[in-house]
Enzyme design. Structure first.
Site, PDB file in Angstrom:
ATOM      1  CG  HIS A 192      -2.047   0.937   1.155  1.00 15.80           C
ATOM      2  ND1 HIS A 192      -1.975   2.260   1.497  1.00 15.80           N
ATOM      3  CD2 HIS A 192      -3.321   0.734   0.769  1.00 15.80           C
ATOM      4  CE1 HIS A 192      -3.155   2.828   1.354  1.00 15.80           C
ATOM      5  NE2 HIS A 192      -3.989   1.915   0.915  1.00 15.80           N
ATOM      6  CG  PHE A 193      -0.592   2.380  -3.052  1.00 14.82           C
ATOM      7  CD1 PHE A 193      -1.568   1.445  -3.382  1.00 14.82           C
ATOM      8  CD2 PHE A 193      -0.987   3.558  -2.446  1.00 14.82           C
ATOM      9  CE1 PHE A 193      -2.916   1.711  -3.148  1.00 14.82           C
ATOM     10  CE2 PHE A 193      -2.323   3.821  -2.202  1.00 14.82           C
ATOM     11  CZ  PHE A 193      -3.292   2.904  -2.539  1.00 14.82           C
TER      12      PHE A 193
END
Length: 149
Positions: A51-52
């Site tokens: 993420h991410f």
């Protein structure tokens, strides 16, 4: 009275452990009124792997969870007769949740929890999270003390 708790003291109140213990220090506690907590956000957090991967952003739900954990410490500090070892504090609701800007590795989140209502084992708190004095998230959190399952 003004209290400060390090990680060892926090772990006496909360059942959470790595990788889900999301507060590092309690800077101030005024039982029944307010609590100020700190979370250091580092690239080593396990959630940044997905993420991410190329633009790491702390998930908003984890910011709210961190506020909830800080609220748990406030609830127990406000009710010293409750034994954190025999009870858990459960979320019962969230209202007015807003995310204002991303939180990224290197940020330090300061969470301020204010007790709005307290009835026996039910709590309602207002939470605000800041990075460099800029509001990043806010919510009203409701919780209740319940027996461990």
């Amino acid at each position: 009275m003004d209290y400060k708790y390090d990680i060892a003291r926090i772990m006496e109140f909360l059942p959470h452990r790595y990788p889900f213990l999301l507060i590092d220090r309690i800077l101030e506690v005024l039982p029944g009124k307010k609590l100020v907590a700190l979370k250091n956000v580092t690239i080593n957090e396990p959630f940044f792997q997905g993420h991410f991967p190329e633009i790491p952003v702390m998930p908003g739900v984890l910011i709210v969870e961190a506020m909830g954990q800080a609220g748990g410490v406030l609830a127990y500090a406000s009710n010293p007769e409750e034994d954190p070892g025999s009870h858990l504090l459960y979320f019962t609701g969230l209202d007015k949740v807003r995310f204002r800007r991303p939180v990224v590795p290197g940020d330090q989140i300061i969470m301020e929890l204010t007790m709005l209502k307290q009835r026996s084992k039910v709590f309602k708190m207002a939470g605000k999270s800041y990075v460099n004095e800029s509001l990043v998230a806010e919510a009203e959190l409701m919780a209740t003390v319940g027996a461990k399952q």
